[in-house]
Design a protein around this motif. Structure first.
Motif, mmCIF file in Angstrom:
data_model
loop_
_atom_site.group_PDB
_atom_site.id
_atom_site.type_symbol
_atom_site.label_atom_id
_atom_site.label_comp_id
_atom_site.label_asym_id
_atom_site.label_seq_id
_atom_site.Cartn_x
_atom_site.Cartn_y
_atom_site.Cartn_z
ATOM 1 N N THR A 93 0.906 -1.206 0.017
ATOM 2 C CA THR A 93 -0.246 0.157 -0.055
ATOM 3 C C THR A 93 1.015 1.376 -0.006
ATOM 4 O OG1 THR A 93 -1.438 -1.164 1.382
ATOM 5 C CG2 THR A 93 -2.000 1.033 1.308
ATOM 6 N N SER A 94 2.055 1.321 0.880
ATOM 7 C CA SER A 94 2.989 2.445 1.096
ATOM 8 C C SER A 94 3.371 2.797 -0.515
ATOM 9 C CB SER A 94 3.820 2.145 1.804
ATOM 10 O OG SER A 94 4.731 1.187 1.510
ATOM 11 N N LEU A 95 3.807 1.608 -1.453
ATOM 12 C CA LEU A 95 4.230 2.197 -2.686
ATOM 13 C C LEU A 95 3.196 2.585 -3.642
ATOM 14 C CD1 LEU A 95 7.010 -0.639 -3.247
ATOM 15 C CD2 LEU A 95 7.236 1.581 -2.677
ATOM 16 N N ILE A 96 2.067 2.159 -3.406
ATOM 17 C CA ILE A 96 1.049 2.717 -4.069
ATOM 18 C C ILE A 96 0.671 4.177 -3.748
ATOM 19 C CG2 ILE A 96 -1.570 2.517 -4.700
ATOM 20 C CD1 ILE A 96 -1.367 -0.376 -4.323
ATOM 21 N N LEU A 97 0.711 4.389 -2.658
ATOM 22 C CA LEU A 97 0.577 6.002 -2.101
ATOM 23 C C LEU A 97 1.668 6.942 -2.618
ATOM 24 C CD1 LEU A 97 -0.805 5.253 1.482
ATOM 25 C CD2 LEU A 97 -2.078 5.940 -0.644
ATOM 26 N N VAL A 98 2.833 6.109 -2.615
ATOM 27 C CA VAL A 98 4.237 7.323 -3.218
ATOM 28 C C VAL A 98 3.818 7.297 -4.800
ATOM 29 C CG1 VAL A 98 6.638 6.837 -3.793
ATOM 30 C CG2 VAL A 98 5.646 6.446 -1.401
ATOM 31 N N CYS A 99 3.512 6.227 -5.633
ATOM 32 C CA CYS A 99 3.082 6.569 -6.783
ATOM 33 C C CYS A 99 2.262 7.683 -7.144
ATOM 34 C CB CYS A 99 2.928 5.465 -7.363
ATOM 35 S SG CYS A 99 4.372 4.018 -7.625
ATOM 36 N N LEU A 100 1.125 7.607 -6.081
ATOM 37 C CA LEU A 100 0.242 8.716 -6.537
ATOM 38 C C LEU A 100 0.668 9.906 -6.109
ATOM 39 C CD1 LEU A 100 -3.023 6.881 -5.003
ATOM 40 C CD2 LEU A 100 -2.662 7.429 -7.306
ATOM 41 N N TRP A 101 1.301 9.816 -5.081
ATOM 42 C CA TRP A 101 2.006 11.344 -4.630
ATOM 43 C C TRP A 101 2.936 11.867 -5.506
ATOM 44 C CZ3 TRP A 101 7.082 13.119 -4.230
ATOM 45 C CH2 TRP A 101 7.383 14.213 -3.566
ATOM 46 N N ALA A 102 3.573 10.907 -6.127
ATOM 47 C CA ALA A 102 4.419 11.424 -7.532
ATOM 48 C C ALA A 102 3.774 11.755 -8.679
ATOM 49 C CB ALA A 102 5.408 10.233 -7.868
ATOM 50 N N ILE A 103 2.610 11.203 -8.843
ATOM 51 C CA ILE A 103 1.811 11.805 -9.995
ATOM 52 C C ILE A 103 1.017 13.139 -9.606
ATOM 53 C CG2 ILE A 103 -0.488 11.196 -11.226
ATOM 54 C CD1 ILE A 103 0.272 8.343 -11.013
ATOM 55 N N VAL A 104 0.543 13.096 -8.480
ATOM 56 C CA VAL A 104 -0.091 14.494 -8.034
ATOM 57 C C VAL A 104 0.976 15.548 -8.136
ATOM 58 C CG1 VAL A 104 -0.827 15.702 -6.036
ATOM 59 C CG2 VAL A 104 -1.855 13.509 -6.611
ATOM 60 N N ALA A 105 2.344 15.404 -7.554
ATOM 61 C CA ALA A 105 3.374 16.227 -7.695
ATOM 62 C C ALA A 105 3.708 16.798 -9.269
ATOM 63 C CB ALA A 105 4.625 15.634 -7.007
ATOM 64 N N ASN A 106 3.613 15.812 -10.016
ATOM 65 C CA ASN A 106 3.838 16.104 -11.585
ATOM 66 C C ASN A 106 2.703 17.024 -11.995
ATOM 67 O OD1 ASN A 106 6.390 15.332 -12.207
ATOM 68 N ND2 ASN A 106 5.733 13.263 -11.489
ATOM 69 N N VAL A 107 1.526 16.847 -11.731
ATOM 70 C CA VAL A 107 0.257 17.236 -12.237
ATOM 71 C C VAL A 107 0.306 18.747 -11.871
ATOM 72 C CG1 VAL A 107 -2.123 17.482 -12.125
ATOM 73 C CG2 VAL A 107 -1.157 15.315 -12.711
ATOM 74 N N LEU A 108 0.612 18.701 -10.303
ATOM 75 C CA LEU A 108 0.721 20.249 -9.774
ATOM 76 C C LEU A 108 1.709 20.986 -10.421
ATOM 77 C CD1 LEU A 108 -0.057 19.276 -5.948
ATOM 78 C CD2 LEU A 108 -1.742 20.329 -7.843
ATOM 79 N N ALA A 109 2.878 20.244 -10.699
ATOM 80 C CA ALA A 109 3.840 21.126 -11.270
ATOM 81 C C ALA A 109 3.711 21.655 -12.799
ATOM 82 C CB ALA A 109 5.113 20.372 -11.351
ATOM 83 N N MET A 110 2.618 20.995 -13.182
ATOM 84 C CA MET A 110 2.246 21.503 -14.641
ATOM 85 C C MET A 110 1.321 22.716 -14.740
ATOM 86 S SD MET A 110 1.548 18.101 -16.940
ATOM 87 C CE MET A 110 2.376 16.626 -16.162
ATOM 88 N N ARG A 111 0.726 23.040 -13.632
ATOM 89 C CA ARG A 111 -0.424 24.160 -13.449
ATOM 90 C C ARG A 111 0.560 25.293 -13.341
ATOM 91 N NH1 ARG A 111 -3.490 23.382 -8.422
ATOM 92 N NH2 ARG A 111 -3.809 25.581 -8.912
ATOM 93 N N PRO A 112 -0.126 26.528 -13.939
ATOM 94 C CA PRO A 112 0.802 27.876 -13.584
ATOM 95 C C PRO A 112 0.461 28.336 -12.300
ATOM 96 C CG PRO A 112 -1.163 27.911 -14.991
ATOM 97 C CD PRO A 112 -1.363 26.533 -14.745
ATOM 98 N N SER A 113 1.494 29.049 -11.545
ATOM 99 C CA SER A 113 1.312 29.394 -10.349
ATOM 100 C C SER A 113 1.903 30.874 -10.219
ATOM 101 C CB SER A 113 1.898 28.352 -9.378
ATOM 102 O OG SER A 113 2.080 28.650 -8.029
#
Length: 85
Positions: free
Chosen positions: A3-23
């Protein structure tokens, strides 16, 4: 897969999606949020899968959040030079 590795993969996907947004603040608020979520998650990964996988996840997170780390190191170096002088 643990479960922890699944959560880390989701964290990485969220981090990359958030990095694509303008800020307006160069993503600093999002970086602080990701760090706050990532630290307990890193502990969970290390507890569940062992220190080597935890270290690999730490290095991956550091590569994604490298600018907060660079600024922290610069700040620490600046404080050390002020104490000596």
């Amino acid at each position: 897969m643990p479960t922890s590795l699944i959560l880390v993969c989701l964290w990485a996907i969220v981090a990359n999606v958030l990095a694509m947004r303008p800020s307006r603040d160069n993503h600093w608020r999002l970086a602080y949020l990701l760090i706050a979520l990532g630290i307990p998650l890193l502990g969970y990964v290390t507890w569940q899968t062992g220190p080597w996988i935890g270290l690999a996840c730490l290095l991956g997170a550091m590569s994604m959040l490298r600018w907060p780390l660079v600024h922290l190191l610069r700040r620490l170096r600046g404080q050390d030079s002020q104490r000596q002088g």
